[in-house]
Design a protein around this motif. Structure first.
Motif, PDB file in Angstrom:
ATOM      1  N   GLY A 347       0.834  -1.197   0.000  1.00 29.88           N
ATOM      2  CA  GLY A 347       0.000   0.000   0.000  1.00 29.88           C
ATOM      3  C   GLY A 347       0.866   1.244   0.000  1.00 29.88           C
ATOM      4  N   GLU A 348       0.223   2.378   0.337  1.00 25.26           N
ATOM      5  CA  GLU A 348       0.957   3.637   0.363  1.00 25.26           C
ATOM      6  C   GLU A 348       1.601   3.790   1.746  1.00 25.26           C
ATOM      7  N   VAL A 349       2.901   3.987   1.765  1.00 21.54           N
ATOM      8  CA  VAL A 349       3.634   3.955   3.028  1.00 21.54           C
ATOM      9  C   VAL A 349       4.088   5.344   3.443  1.00 21.54           C
ATOM     10  N   LYS A 350       3.877   5.683   4.704  1.00 20.19           N
ATOM     11  CA  LYS A 350       4.414   6.907   5.287  1.00 20.19           C
ATOM     12  C   LYS A 350       5.396   6.488   6.361  1.00 20.19           C
ATOM     13  N   MET A 351       6.684   6.725   6.090  1.00 20.62           N
ATOM     14  CA  MET A 351       7.695   6.241   7.033  1.00 20.62           C
ATOM     15  C   MET A 351       7.985   7.285   8.101  1.00 20.62           C
ATOM     16  N   GLU A 352       7.857   6.894   9.344  1.00 20.21           N
ATOM     17  CA  GLU A 352       8.233   7.791  10.439  1.00 20.21           C
ATOM     18  C   GLU A 352       9.605   7.409  10.992  1.00 20.21           C
ATOM     19  N   ASP A 353      10.100   8.209  11.916  1.00 23.71           N
ATOM     20  CA  ASP A 353      11.528   8.154  12.233  1.00 23.71           C
ATOM     21  C   ASP A 353      11.789   8.524  13.688  1.00 23.71           C
ATOM     22  N   VAL A 354      10.941   8.046  14.588  1.00 25.79           N
ATOM     23  CA  VAL A 354      11.103   8.490  15.974  1.00 25.79           C
ATOM     24  C   VAL A 354      12.318   7.836  16.636  1.00 25.79           C
ATOM     25  N   GLY A 355      12.828   8.491  17.648  1.00 30.18           N
ATOM     26  CA  GLY A 355      13.938   7.926  18.415  1.00 30.18           C
ATOM     27  C   GLY A 355      13.646   8.057  19.898  1.00 30.18           C
ATOM     28  N   PRO A 401      -9.417   7.715   0.919  1.00 27.87           N
ATOM     29  CA  PRO A 401      -9.931   9.091   0.897  1.00 27.87           C
ATOM     30  C   PRO A 401      -9.515   9.916   2.118  1.00 27.87           C
ATOM     31  N   ASP A 402      -9.277   9.249   3.263  1.00 29.83           N
ATOM     32  CA  ASP A 402      -8.931  10.001   4.483  1.00 29.83           C
ATOM     33  C   ASP A 402      -7.438   9.908   4.812  1.00 29.83           C
ATOM     34  N   ALA A 403      -6.640   9.597   3.810  1.00 33.08           N
ATOM     35  CA  ALA A 403      -5.217   9.338   4.072  1.00 33.08           C
ATOM     36  C   ALA A 403      -4.547  10.482   4.830  1.00 33.08           C
ATOM     37  N   GLN A 404      -4.821  11.709   4.393  1.00 28.75           N
ATOM     38  CA  GLN A 404      -4.137  12.858   4.989  1.00 28.75           C
ATOM     39  C   GLN A 404      -4.478  12.989   6.476  1.00 28.75           C
ATOM     40  N   ALA A 405      -5.777  12.919   6.780  1.00 27.19           N
ATOM     41  CA  ALA A 405      -6.212  13.093   8.172  1.00 27.19           C
ATOM     42  C   ALA A 405      -5.684  11.966   9.056  1.00 27.19           C
ATOM     43  N   ILE A 406      -5.749  10.729   8.532  1.00 27.47           N
ATOM     44  CA  ILE A 406      -5.268   9.590   9.327  1.00 27.47           C
ATOM     45  C   ILE A 406      -3.767   9.738   9.572  1.00 27.47           C
ATOM     46  N   THR A 407      -3.034  10.100   8.516  1.00 26.08           N
ATOM     47  CA  THR A 407      -1.587  10.242   8.644  1.00 26.08           C
ATOM     48  C   THR A 407      -1.246  11.262   9.716  1.00 26.08           C
ATOM     49  N   GLU A 408      -1.906  12.407   9.659  1.00 29.10           N
ATOM     50  CA  GLU A 408      -1.593  13.463  10.628  1.00 29.10           C
ATOM     51  C   GLU A 408      -1.911  13.025  12.055  1.00 29.10           C
ATOM     52  N   ALA A 409      -3.038  12.316  12.222  1.00 34.07           N
ATOM     53  CA  ALA A 409      -3.416  11.875  13.571  1.00 34.07           C
ATOM     54  C   ALA A 409      -2.411  10.842  14.098  1.00 34.07           C
ATOM     55  N   VAL A 410      -2.023   9.915  13.235  1.00 31.92           N
ATOM     56  CA  VAL A 410      -1.063   8.877  13.653  1.00 31.92           C
ATOM     57  C   VAL A 410       0.296   9.519  13.965  1.00 31.92           C
ATOM     58  N   GLN A 411       0.731  10.429  13.079  1.00 31.83           N
ATOM     59  CA  GLN A 411       2.011  11.111  13.317  1.00 31.83           C
ATOM     60  C   GLN A 411       2.003  11.812  14.671  1.00 31.83           C
ATOM     61  N   ALA A 412       0.932  12.544  14.936  1.00 35.31           N
ATOM     62  CA  ALA A 412       0.865  13.310  16.187  1.00 35.31           C
ATOM     63  C   ALA A 412       0.999  12.372  17.386  1.00 35.31           C
ATOM     64  N   ASP A 413       0.304  11.234  17.326  1.00 32.93           N
ATOM     65  CA  ASP A 413       0.386  10.290  18.452  1.00 32.93           C
ATOM     66  C   ASP A 413       1.785   9.687  18.577  1.00 32.93           C
ATOM     67  N   LEU A 414       2.405   9.375  17.435  1.00 30.09           N
ATOM     68  CA  LEU A 414       3.756   8.792  17.481  1.00 30.09           C
ATOM     69  C   LEU A 414       4.752   9.801  18.049  1.00 30.09           C
ATOM     70  N   TYR A 415       4.670  11.054  17.579  1.00 30.52           N
ATOM     71  CA  TYR A 415       5.618  12.068  18.053  1.00 30.52           C
ATOM     72  C   TYR A 415       5.436  12.297  19.552  1.00 30.52           C
ATOM     73  N   GLN A 416       4.162  12.396  19.970  1.00 29.31           N
ATOM     74  CA  GLN A 416       3.924  12.662  21.389  1.00 29.31           C
ATOM     75  C   GLN A 416       4.429  11.497  22.239  1.00 29.31           C
ATOM     76  N   ALA A 417       4.205  10.273  21.745  1.00 31.90           N
ATOM     77  CA  ALA A 417       4.662   9.097  22.507  1.00 31.90           C
ATOM     78  C   ALA A 417       6.182   9.125  22.641  1.00 31.90           C
ATOM     79  N   ALA A 418       6.875   9.452  21.548  1.00 30.70           N
ATOM     80  CA  ALA A 418       8.356   9.498  21.600  1.00 30.70           C
ATOM     81  C   ALA A 418       8.799  10.593  22.567  1.00 30.70           C
ATOM     82  N   LEU A 419       8.182  11.758  22.476  1.00 39.52           N
ATOM     83  CA  LEU A 419       8.592  12.870  23.353  1.00 39.52           C
ATOM     84  C   LEU A 419       8.301  12.546  24.820  1.00 39.52           C
ATOM     85  N   ASP A 420       7.167  11.876  25.067  1.00 39.20           N
ATOM     86  CA  ASP A 420       6.842  11.500  26.447  1.00 39.20           C
ATOM     87  C   ASP A 420       7.897  10.573  27.039  1.00 39.20           C
TER      88      ASP A 420
END
Ligand SMILES: Cc1cc2nc3c(=O)[nH]c(=O)nc-3n(C[C@H](O)[C@H](O)[C@H](O)COP(=O)(O)OP(=O)(O)OC[C@H]3O[C@@H](n4cnc5c(N)ncnc54)[C@H](O)[C@@H]3O)c2cc1C
Length: 473
Positions: A347-355, A401-420
């Motif tokens: 499928g269409e992949v959005k790669m994240e990069d948290v540390g 159809p909701d790719a953008q919204a889902i991506t942004e929501a998932v990104q936000a949760d991943l970033y917050q989890a990494a920062l926490d």
């Protein structure tokens, strides 16, 4: 209109007068002005990030040409996007509408291999794998090895401070740089260091510029540190019943003082995708797999892997396997490198990069599972677990159809989890034009203000890759 559009449109664009000036003052420089040619420089590997159409693309071959291009841009107030091979995953080399993209593809010469001082002097357009192969002929080793090493350039690696599979032992790109030659925003050519291993004269401009994604200076040459070639690697694969137990093994190895050259993780979803692509016979029932490599000489290698195996078994590994020979070890590493492409087949992949700090890898893996369940999406996680750098890849059906919204929501949760967990929103891919909104959250307003002060001091006209890395002031 996005901030990025605004930045591009607020600046001067490539005009006929600009093109005439480049052609008159730099007749030998290849300049692409045809729309179809420029279109191929619109995007890097992040198809989902908005990108502009460059007004022109220049392909210089020498530093003096780059300096003159920058001077012409300053005179005409035309923003500049430096571009290597365009394999970036943060939109840092994406075009800006009307701007000049300077592509370094034609600055592809290795200038000197200095065996006495264990360093190589290179132009930025050289592909990482080409440089590795060239120095290997002299029995030398250039460690930085992004999974994309066969396609990415040294300039892009310096621009992003690229990481890769062996950072856990040899560090990121920055740790292998002795000196840079750079063109500043006013066209001045500056050398930031020499061939000295130790050199603390003044502020380290080298370290400031590496990772700045073309926003502070343009890199036209680099002197990179080499090491004697280590022995061929041997590999241990360990399969785990839970993601958490694999994370525990990573933390356990660190506690036991084991520092393998590679410690890579794949989750169940990624194992299946890689196995489908390569037919390796991996344990598809396992929740996670670790690939641990040793490049120590002789018996020390077997000893290191044996200690790693003990840590894996103690954490709950159900199966462990060793590579039979060098060819098998190379094959396994290549398969891991191709994990992103294996997921792209689904499928269409959005790669994240948290540390995260290494001891927090189990918690981050748990958080990724929680986030996938919360949003009802597939996330394949792999990455450089040994240094706490994970790539959760969101895999969505193409054309969702909701790719953008889902991506942004998932990104936000991943970033917050990494920062926490005391982590970072990006371990190696860079902020580029993908993650600016989170800069102040991670670094704090004061740190961002200092970064802006540096940007204004070095690039008062705001010509160099505007709208990237820093959030709006
Ligand atoms: C399948 C896949 C796997 C990957 N694996 C890894 C990995 O393991 N580790 C990792 O770190 N990255 C990885 N990447 C991301 C990417 O390959 C790296 O970020 C790489 O360093 C980009 O190099 P490039 O030549 O393609 O640069 P580009 O994408 O062209 O540019 C990257 C950035 O550097 C700047 N830049 C380029 N040249 C110069 C210059 N001469 N002077 C100043 N700035 C410049 C650009 O403006 C841009 O901001 C992967 C990408 C893919 C597609």
């Amino acid at each position: 209109m996005t901030r990025l559009d605004f930045v591009a449109m607020a600046r001067g664009s490539v005009t006929l007068a600009f093109i005439d000036a480049v052609r008159a003052r730099l007749p030998a420089v290849r300049l692409l002005t045809d729309a179809a040619d420029r279109e191929t420089y619109r995007r890097d590997e992040t198809a989902y990030i908005p990108a502009g159409l460059p007004g022109a693309v220049a392909l210089p071959t020498r530093t003096e040409e780059v300096a003159e291009l920058v001077r012409i841009c300053a005179e005409h107030d035309v923003p500049i996007v430096p571009r290597g091979a365009g394999s970036g995953l943060s939109g840092g080399a994406n075009g800006l509408d009307g701007a000049l993209t300077i592509a370094f593809t034609a600055m592809d010469k290795i200038l000197e291999i200095d065996t006495a001082n264990l360093c190589v002097v290179t132009q930025p357009g050289v592909i990482n794998a080409t440089l590795k192969a060239a120095v290997a002929e002299h029995g030398l080793f250039y460690p930085p090895d992004p999974a994309s090493f066969e396609m990415c350039s040294i300039g892009g690696n310096l621009g992003t401070n690229a990481g890769g599979l062996c950072c856990v032992k040899y560090g990121q790109t920055r740790d292998s740089v002795l000196s840079l030659e750079v063109v500043m925003a006013d066209g001045t050519i500056v050398r930031t260091g020499g061939r000295n291993i130790k050199d603390v004269a003044g502020y380290s401009l080298t370290h400031l510029i590496v990772g700045s994604q073309g926003t502070l200076a343009i890199i036209t040459e680099a002197t990179l540190r080499l090491r004697p070639t280590p022995p061929p690697r041997s590999t241990l694969l360990a399969f785990f019943p839970t993601l958490e137990s694999a994370g525990d093994a990573v933390a356990g190895m660190a506690v036991a003082g084991i520092a393998p050259v590679t410690c890579e993780l794949m989750d169940k979803f990624t194992i299946a995708a890689v196995d489908d692509m390569h037919g390796l016979g991996l344990d598809r029932e396992a929740a996670a797999m670790l690939m641990v490599e040793s490049d120590l000489p002789g018996d020390a290698s077997a000893d290191e892997l044996a200690r790693a195996e003990v840590a894996c078994t103690a954490a709950g590994a159900t199966t462990t396997v060793r590579s039979r020979d060098v060819a098998e070890a190379d094959l396994l590493r290549q398969a891991r490198r191709a994990a992103h492409w294996a997921l792209e087949r689904l499928g269409e992949v959005k790669m994240e990069d948290v540390g995260v700090p290494r001891s927090k890898v189990p918690e981050m893996l748990r958080a990724v599972e929680r986030i996938a369940a919360k949003h009802g999406v597939d996330i394949g996680t792999f990455g450089h677990a040994g240094d706490g750098n994970l790539h959760p890849d969101l895999v969505l059906p193409r054309g969702h159809p909701d790719a953008q919204a889902i991506t942004e929501a998932v990104q936000a949760d991943l970033y917050q989890a990494a920062l926490d967990l005391g982590g970072t929103i990006t371990g190696e891919h860079g902020v580029g034009s993908a993650r600016q909104a989170w800069m102040a959250t991670q670094r704090g307003a004061d740190a961002v203000r200092i970064m802006w002060a540096i940007k204004h001091a070095l690039d008062p006209q705001g010509l160099l890759n505007p709208g990237r890395v820093l959030p709006p002031e």
